[in-house]
Design an enzyme around this catalytic site. Structure first.
Site, short mmCIF file in Angstrom:
data_model
loop_
_atom_site.label_atom_id
_atom_site.label_comp_id
_atom_site.label_asym_id
_atom_site.label_seq_id
_atom_site.Cartn_x
_atom_site.Cartn_y
_atom_site.Cartn_z
N SER A 1 0.80 -1.22 0.00
CA SER A 1 0.00 0.00 0.00
C SER A 1 0.83 1.27 0.00
CB SER A 1 -0.93 0.01 1.21
OG SER A 1 -0.19 -0.09 2.41
N GLY A 2 2.12 1.19 0.35
CA GLY A 2 2.93 2.39 0.35
C GLY A 2 4.27 2.19 1.04
N ASP B 1 -6.82 -8.90 6.71
CA ASP B 1 -5.43 -9.11 6.30
C ASP B 1 -4.56 -9.38 7.52
OD1 ASP B 1 -3.39 -9.42 4.50
OD2 ASP B 1 -2.99 -7.29 4.24
#
Length: 1000
Positions: A698-699, A814
């Site tokens: 995600s980053g 998750d």
């Protein structure tokens, strides 16, 4: 004989009719009162499904929800509240309706125990269905009064204990369903008295190695015997052959041993036999050839030997599964005569000789797998004659000759594996471009010729592995049209020509291996599109030019091998940003100063064979020569002048912009969720590479020290093509973490949202993620079991808070070791809520299961039902947490390569546990040595436990208990998994005596 006057007769008839109507109305009025009383006193109705149950002028309940009446006479005969969401203990009061025949309360939240006393009220019932509820405790005792009961379904609850012998008193019973509970053995022999029984299902229980009683053979009307995954042991009784009406026989995935009895040939109406996953031995009985109605036979994953009898091969089977046994000899040609065969799986045996020449010519084959045998000769050419073949797996044999060109027309084919054989010649051009093909593995044969440009038509292809052949020529540019390609391995061939520059258009690539060929040309510089690339191996080619600095920006690349090429120039410092597990630039023509990140000892071999590399600070490399004094003086003067000139220009530009230019654009909108003093500049400006501490899907995450002295972790989400996903992740994190507070949930401190930035700030976790600590070099911090257990307990408390204390409940989606962060004291925090979902309960009379548009989560942690239903609830998280527990116990990753192909940690641990439980254990009650010597009472357990831990006897005892919890959490059946609240209780091993029970 006296005759009544006709008028009197008519009057009497009218009187009796009126009396009958009056009595029926009175009975109905009483029944409606009973129903309303039970609804109000014994049930909760949170969805309002029973709002229509109110008194009416007719005192008639026959039009109420779930109520069915007979019309002549008018009477309530059925109460069916399936899936209405009602709660409460078993509403025995319904059975006070004396005309009631059917009581169906399945798929609700009926809880508590089912006592024999309460159930006695219902002895007049014919049909009782309490399946898919929350009932606990022992199964009830039944008395002879239940002589009318024909259908009993208590499956998918939490019943425990033994099956009572009193079930044998239900003389009229035709269907008995007890599956998916926590029942223990033995199976009572009294069930043999149920002479009317047609369906018996006790699967998915833990019957403590009970055996199938011989009395089963007395159930001569039985049509369906269902007992998979029930911990059965012993042999299949000879009396099984008496079940002449049986159509389905499923005792798969148990611990049955011994031979399959010859009497099985007596089951003349059988259609399906499921014996896979046991310990059966000996040969297949020839008597099976008498089973002329048999359609599906699965005896895989046993220890069966001998040949496949011709009589069995000649049956009209649609599915034959013999895989994972010790069968040998040739496959009978009669198998090819079967017009009905669709699925054939005979892999992992010792079959030999040629495959039947006409296989597929007479039937509609869809799946074939005869891998890892000793087959020779050519592959049959009729396998896809029906144009329905979906999967063909033949690897690990000795097949030779040309690959059949007839498969070029097999447009239905989507999975083809033929590696590790001796095929030769050109691979048929038509197969390269089959439109449904998504997996193609031809590795380690002797194929030659070119890769056909028709491959552009294989738009579904995600995996192409053609290593170890003699393919030659250029790799066609058409391969760049296969946009869904994830893994491409063409190594160890004879390819030549330049690397296709368009290969960077394959944006989904995770693995690119082109080693050991004769590729030339330069590495493309436009590699920034490879945002998902994990492995890049271009070694042992003739590639020249410089290494593109852009490789250093690939977010997840951890395997880079460019060795034994003709690369020149300096090593880009950008490569030091990568977190590499494998790094090799050896034997090239690189020169210049080695970046400081690569001067450590571990990189010497990775950079060897480049004699012109140097370093001014490392003894591992030659020193770099310094410029001469005069040259140095000129360089200094020029540098000073350039600096002064640039400074003057910058001053002038800034002055002009201050007068005429627009006001500076705001970097982002700052929102704080905790007491913290900062501004936008403090958040964005320091996000430099030297502060980078992690990168993921995600980053990127940076460590930032604020002016207040506080250190925070700042995540900058990816931008660009993933902007839509970035926005969802950003909103999910804020929505979830912005409103919850718990000591084991990571704190969201602030968010910053701008045109070009999506930034989230969290409390800084000094020890990183559990995954990094457990699986990387930092594992020294987790070499004691108590610390690992404490981490498990804290993470469980965080998840339990999300599931049970948040309204609406939150499912993380998750859960994995990399999303459990550790502070300086190794206290855990559940993190990364980018995929989290709130569960809105009781929508339209049902609990919302959170259907998703796609599978989310991380491979190895995803619950099995999630992958095919795309529905999530709390039990999905429970499964993932069970995987984390197994990681803590074993020290292995969820998909460790040591497990073997197609095995994850759950399957590996389950298999090892079963093998350990069946092996004789050393008896040693005096020794407390747990060092792994022969005196250790826990030596048999060492195959599972992380060998890096230094354990005491009490540690082993705790680990055994936690292993049970992990296996409960990772049950294939969601209903059998405990809730996270119960997991928290079960992990308190020091505070309670261990007595594992079923929980929900």
């Amino acid at each position: 004989m006296t005759h009544l006057n006709p008028t009197l007769s008519l009057l009497l008839l009218l009187f009796l009719s009126s009396l009958w109507v009056f009595l029926a109305a009175a009975s109905l009025a009483g029944d409606s009162e009973i129903l309303i009383r039970v609804k109000n006193a014994q049930l909760e109705d949170p969805n309002g499904a029973l709002d229509g149950w109110v008194p009416n002028t007719d005192h008639n309940p026959c039009n109420w929800t779930g109520i069915t009446c007979d019309r002549n006479p008018l009477a309530v005969v059925s109460v069916n509240l399936t899936g209405t969401g009602v709660r409460g203990e078993f509403p025995a009061g319904f059975c006070r309706v004396r005309t009631l025949r059917n009581l169906i309360l399945s798929d609700n939240e009926i809880n508590g125990t089912l006592s024999s006393r309460a159930l006695l009220l219902c002895s007049h019932l014919q049909y009782l269905d309490l399946s898919r509820n929350l009932l606990v405790g022992q199964l009830p005792e039944f008395s002879p009064e239940f002589s009318k009961l024909r259908y009993l379904d208590l499956s998918a609850n939490n019943f425990s204990g033994k099956i009572s012998a009193s079930f044998g008193l239900l003389s009229s019973l035709t269907v008995l369903l007890l599956s998916s509970n926590f029942l223990t053995g033995p199976i009572p022999s009294s069930l043999g008295n149920l002479s009317e029984l047609t369906v018996l299902a006790i699967g998915y229980n833990s019957l403590n190695q009970s055996s199938l009683p011989p009395e089963i053979g007395k159930l001569t009307k039985l049509e369906d015997l269902f007992m998979p995954l029930s911990d059965l042991s012993g042999s299949i009784p000879e009396t099984i052959g008496n079940l002449v009406q049986l159509k389905k026989f499923d005792v798969s995935q148990n611990q049955l041993y011994g031979k399959i009895p010859e009497t099985i040939g007596g089951m003349k109406n059988i259609k399906q036999i499921e014996l896979f996953g046991n310990r059966l031995s000996g040969e297949l009985p020839v008597s099976m050839g008498n089973l002329s109605s048999l359609l599906m036979l699965d005896v895989s994953q046993n220890s069966l030997t001998g040949k496949l009898p011709d009589e069995v091969a000649a049956l009209r089977l649609t599915s034959l599964n013999l895989n994972d046994n010790f069968f040998e000899g040739e496959v009978p040609e009669s198998l090819a005569s079967n017009q009905y065969l669709e699925q054939l799986k005979i892999f992992n045996n010792s079959f030999s000789g040629n495959l039947p020449e006409n296989l597929g010519r007479n039937s509609s084959l869809t799946e074939i797998d005869f891998s890892t045998n000793n087959f020779t000769g050519e592959l049959p050419k009729y396998l896809c004659d029906s144009k329905k073949l979906v999967s063909l797996v033949a690897f690990g044999n000795k097949l030779s000759g040309n690959f059949p060109t007839t498969l070029s027309e097999c447009t239905s084919l989507n999975y083809l594996r033929i590696e590790d054989n001796d095929f030769s010649g050109q691979f048929p051009a038509g197969i390269w471009g089959l439109p449904k093909l998504y997996f193609l593995k031809l590795a380690h044969n002797r194929f030659e010729g070119h890769v056909s440009s028709s491959i552009s038509g294989a738009y579904n292809l995600s995996t192409l592995l053609i290593s170890g052949n003699k393919f030659s020529g250029q790799l066609p540019a058409a391969i760049c049209k296969v946009s869904r390609l994830v893994s491409l391995s063409v190594d160890n061939n004879q390819f030549s020509g330049d690397l296709p520059l368009c290969i960077t258009e394959l944006r989904k690539l995770q693995k690119l291996v082109m080693a050991e060929n004769m590729f030339t040309g330069k590495i493309p510089s436009s590699v920034s599109s490879w945002t998902e690339l994990v492995e890049l191996n271009l070694s042992k080619n003739r590639i020249f030019g410089e290494i593109p600095p852009e490789l250093g920006s690939l977010p997840v690349l951890n395997y880079l091998d460019l060795s034994e090429n003709l690369l020149s120039g300096e090593i880009p410092t950008e490569l030091t940003k990568l977190r590499l597990n494998e790094f090799n630039l050896s034997n090239n023509r690189l020169y210049g100063e080695v970046p400081s990140g690569f001067t450590q000892v571990q990189f010497i071999l990775s950079l060897s064979g480049n004699p012109d590399l140097c370093s001014p600070n490392s003894k591992q490399f030659p020193p770099c020569s310094r410029p001469k004094p005069a040259t140095l003086y000129v360089v200094v003067i020029l540098s000073i002048c350039a600096a002064l000139l640039i400074g003057s220009l910058l001053w002038y530009v800034r002055k002009k912009m201050a007068v005429f230019g627009p006001k500076p654009k705001r970097l982002c909108k700052l929102t704080t969720f905790q007491r913290i003093g900062l501004n936008e500049e403090e958040v964005i400006v320091p996000l430099t590479e030297d502060k980078l501490i992690g990168s993921g899907g995600s980053g990127r995450v940076y460590k930032v020290k604020l002016k207040t002295g506080e250190t925070v972790a700042v995540k900058k989400l990816w931008n660009g093509e993933k902007k839509e996903d970035t926005e969802k992740i950003f909103e999910s994190e804020i929505e979830t973490l912005g409103r919850i507070r718990h000591g084991n949930i990571v704190k969201l401190l602030f968010s910053c949202s701008g045109e070009d930035n999506r930034i989230l700030g969290y409390e800084y976790m000094e020890n990183g993620s559990l995954g990094d600590v457990l699986h990387e070099e930092k594992c020294g911090s987790l070499l004691d079991w108590p610390r690992r257990l404490t981490i498990a307990q804290g993470a469980a408390q965080g998840l339990a808070y999300l599931h049970h204390d948040c309204e609406p409940a939150i499912v993380h989606r998750d859960v994995k070791s990399n999303n459990i962060l550790l502070d300086g004291e190794f206290r855990p925090r559940v993190a990364d809520f980018g995929l989290a979902k709130s569960l809105q309960r009781h929508v339209a009379g049902h609990e919302a299961n959170g259907a998703m548009s796609r599978v989310a989560g991380s491979y190895g942690y995803i619950a099995p039902e999630y992958a095919y239903t795309l529905k999530v609830n709390e039990k999905s998280d429970v499964y993932s947490f069970g995987v984390v527990l197994l990681e803590l116990i074993t020290g292995k990753r969820p998909n460790d390569s040591s497990f073997g192909e197609n095995k994850d940690i759950v399957k590996w641990v389950t298999e090892v546990t079963l093998s350990l439980s069946s092996s004789p254990q050393e008896e040693d009650t005096t020794s407390h040595d747990v060092s792994g010597t022969s005196s250790s009472p826990w030596k048999f357990f060492d195959r599972l436990v992380d060998p890096r831990m230094d354990l005491t006897t009490s540690d082993y005892e705790e680990i055994e208990k936690i292993l049970d919890v992990a296996l409960m959490c990772t049950s294939k059946i969601p209903l059998n998994r405990p809730s996270m609240r119960k997991v928290v209780e079960l992990l308190k091993v020091k505070d309670q005596k261990w007595a594992p029970k079923p929980w929900n």
